[in-house]
Scaffold this active site. Sequence first.
Site, PDB file in Angstrom:
ATOM      1  N   ARG A  41      62.664  70.468  46.276  1.00 11.38           N
ATOM      2  CA  ARG A  41      62.007  71.854  45.869  1.00 11.38           C
ATOM      3  C   ARG A  41      61.981  72.596  47.277  1.00 11.38           C
ATOM      4  O   ARG A  41      62.286  73.814  47.652  1.00 11.38           O
ATOM      5  CB  ARG A  41      60.883  71.716  45.304  1.00 11.38           C
ATOM      6  CG  ARG A  41      60.855  71.106  43.949  1.00 11.38           C
ATOM      7  CD  ARG A  41      59.485  71.253  43.123  1.00 11.38           C
ATOM      8  NE  ARG A  41      59.597  70.204  41.952  1.00 11.38           N
ATOM      9  CZ  ARG A  41      58.453  70.361  41.225  1.00 11.38           C
ATOM     10  NH1 ARG A  41      57.603  70.994  41.101  1.00 11.38           N
ATOM     11  NH2 ARG A  41      58.439  69.143  40.207  1.00 11.38           N
ATOM     12  N   ARG A  89      63.067  72.556  39.558  1.00  8.16           N
ATOM     13  CA  ARG A  89      62.501  71.142  39.271  1.00  8.16           C
ATOM     14  C   ARG A  89      63.229  70.379  40.346  1.00  8.16           C
ATOM     15  O   ARG A  89      64.129  70.664  41.033  1.00  8.16           O
ATOM     16  CB  ARG A  89      62.954  70.688  37.796  1.00  8.16           C
ATOM     17  CG  ARG A  89      62.231  71.370  36.689  1.00  8.16           C
ATOM     18  CD  ARG A  89      62.357  70.965  35.401  1.00  8.16           C
ATOM     19  NE  ARG A  89      62.262  69.408  35.374  1.00  8.16           N
ATOM     20  CZ  ARG A  89      62.911  68.426  34.706  1.00  8.16           C
ATOM     21  NH1 ARG A  89      63.680  68.965  33.862  1.00  8.16           N
ATOM     22  NH2 ARG A  89      62.599  67.348  35.016  1.00  8.16           N
ATOM     23  N   CYS A 136      54.509  71.269  25.917  1.00  4.86           N
ATOM     24  CA  CYS A 136      54.965  71.879  27.074  1.00  4.86           C
ATOM     25  C   CYS A 136      54.938  73.362  27.340  1.00  4.86           C
ATOM     26  O   CYS A 136      55.216  73.791  28.394  1.00  4.86           O
ATOM     27  CB  CYS A 136      55.962  70.860  27.610  1.00  4.86           C
ATOM     28  SG  CYS A 136      56.052  69.416  28.138  1.00  4.86           S
ATOM     29  N   ARG A 147      51.829  76.484  33.284  1.00  5.94           N
ATOM     30  CA  ARG A 147      50.446  76.609  33.332  1.00  5.94           C
ATOM     31  C   ARG A 147      50.180  77.353  34.868  1.00  5.94           C
ATOM     32  O   ARG A 147      49.234  78.296  35.018  1.00  5.94           O
ATOM     33  CB  ARG A 147      49.806  74.999  33.743  1.00  5.94           C
ATOM     34  CG  ARG A 147      48.414  75.001  34.448  1.00  5.94           C
ATOM     35  CD  ARG A 147      47.889  73.684  34.641  1.00  5.94           C
ATOM     36  NE  ARG A 147      48.683  73.027  35.732  1.00  5.94           N
ATOM     37  CZ  ARG A 147      48.622  73.175  37.054  1.00  5.94           C
ATOM     38  NH1 ARG A 147      47.597  74.223  37.497  1.00  5.94           N
ATOM     39  NH2 ARG A 147      49.414  72.412  37.847  1.00  5.94           N
ATOM     40  N   ARG A 148      51.069  77.091  35.817  1.00  7.06           N
ATOM     41  CA  ARG A 148      51.143  77.884  37.030  1.00  7.06           C
ATOM     42  C   ARG A 148      51.603  79.057  36.916  1.00  7.06           C
ATOM     43  O   ARG A 148      51.096  80.170  37.349  1.00  7.06           O
ATOM     44  CB  ARG A 148      51.937  77.054  38.253  1.00  7.06           C
ATOM     45  CG  ARG A 148      51.160  75.656  38.360  1.00  7.06           C
ATOM     46  CD  ARG A 148      52.228  74.863  39.447  1.00  7.06           C
ATOM     47  NE  ARG A 148      51.401  73.653  40.053  1.00  7.06           N
ATOM     48  CZ  ARG A 148      52.211  72.587  40.315  1.00  7.06           C
ATOM     49  NH1 ARG A 148      53.543  72.493  40.229  1.00  7.06           N
ATOM     50  NH2 ARG A 148      51.687  71.425  40.762  1.00  7.06           N
ATOM     51  N   LYS A 170      49.162  62.986  35.353  1.00  5.10           N
ATOM     52  CA  LYS A 170      49.298  64.231  34.660  1.00  5.10           C
ATOM     53  C   LYS A 170      50.656  64.403  33.903  1.00  5.10           C
ATOM     54  O   LYS A 170      51.067  65.137  33.127  1.00  5.10           O
ATOM     55  CB  LYS A 170      49.429  65.355  35.826  1.00  5.10           C
ATOM     56  CG  LYS A 170      50.628  65.373  36.675  1.00  5.10           C
ATOM     57  CD  LYS A 170      50.704  66.698  37.624  1.00  5.10           C
ATOM     58  CE  LYS A 170      51.526  66.729  38.498  1.00  5.10           C
ATOM     59  NZ  LYS A 170      51.683  68.124  39.270  1.00  5.10           N
ATOM     60  N   ASP A 171      51.524  63.432  34.174  1.00  4.07           N
ATOM     61  CA  ASP A 171      52.902  63.411  33.572  1.00  4.07           C
ATOM     62  C   ASP A 171      53.153  62.466  32.427  1.00  4.07           C
ATOM     63  O   ASP A 171      53.712  62.082  31.731  1.00  4.07           O
ATOM     64  CB  ASP A 171      54.012  62.778  34.461  1.00  4.07           C
ATOM     65  CG  ASP A 171      54.107  63.670  35.644  1.00  4.07           C
ATOM     66  OD1 ASP A 171      54.214  64.887  35.501  1.00  4.07           O
ATOM     67  OD2 ASP A 171      54.687  63.267  36.673  1.00  4.07           O
TER      68      ASP A 171
END
Length: 358
Positions: free
Chosen positions: A202, A196, A289, A178-179, A123-124
């Site tokens: 986190r 981040r 992004c 997205r979230r 995904k990155d």
Amino acid sequence: MESAKPSAPFPSSALQKVAAEAAARQRKETTRAEPHRRQLPLKVGTRASPLALVQTRAFLTVLTRFCPVLRDMGAFQEHQISTTGDQVLNRKLAEIGGKGLFAKEIHEALADGRIDFAVHSLKDLETTLPPGLVLACTLKREDARDVLILGPDCDEPDPADPYAALPQGALVGCASVRRQAQMLHVRPDLRFGLLRGNVQTRLDKLAARQCDATLLAYAGLRRLGMEDRADVILDPTIMVPAAGQGIVGVTVRESDVELRELLSAIEDYEARAVATAERGLLAELDGSCRTPIGGYARLIPVVAGGAPELHLTGLVAREDGSFLLKRSISGAPGDAARLGRDLGRSLRADSPADIFAE
């Protein structure tokens, strides 16, 4: 979901050649490198985060399972590489160049020969790879769902209404548009702050009440043995995952035919099919992004004993949640790339143009 199709027979010719070179090198009486002979150990590039290292070592475990002699010879060497995406944590990725910054320095090392493999969270990985590099292998997908992690001031979670545990106006620590878009579409009262860093960072900030809740990929928690930290696992119908989430991808130089043949032995058929569909969707949408995009594919049996069918869900939204469009498409796994493109075109055609503006 139907289990992955067994990998193709291991390409013994490529493996035997690598092993023979390793044995020959051990017998050499001089350390002077010979021209045109592959240098061992083979160097594996990775980010230095705890999750990236776990994924890289899992990849090497799978690879050396086919030839223990390579492991015993120390034929592979891990190279930790600090990326721009890891170094700059106080700004959104869109502000410093996009998600490709988690791979930029690693791919530079791969292109100029300092490493031989590069291991990534798919995904990155940027949708279009730098010239001369290819995605040679995708490993079996871990659970692709997102999870909600609640701070000490939240209510008990209700799986039937996962966001109900968040107080009115709660602050959600998040770096993913997205979230954010998907949550704001349901709960426009929520506030979002940039959060981040690696998984533990986190979680520590959440425990210190720097935010009321956060979201993480369940795959990362599972790989780190921290799945118990997930308060609510969000069904993909509620939170469409990121394209490639839960899949580890390995890139190599396109010209390195032997290593590409070697990696084909551990390719997971299902992971490749769903990744192809999801990345095809991304490529067609061509979002930045700043564009909330979700893509989640899975293989499902059509009938008992029948051939699997690929089902792809795509999502496009505004960052503030004021617009959200979700659609699905199904077809044969062999048509994965076309399915991704077709769904991407459909979503783009019916979305406001400003969503894709830089």
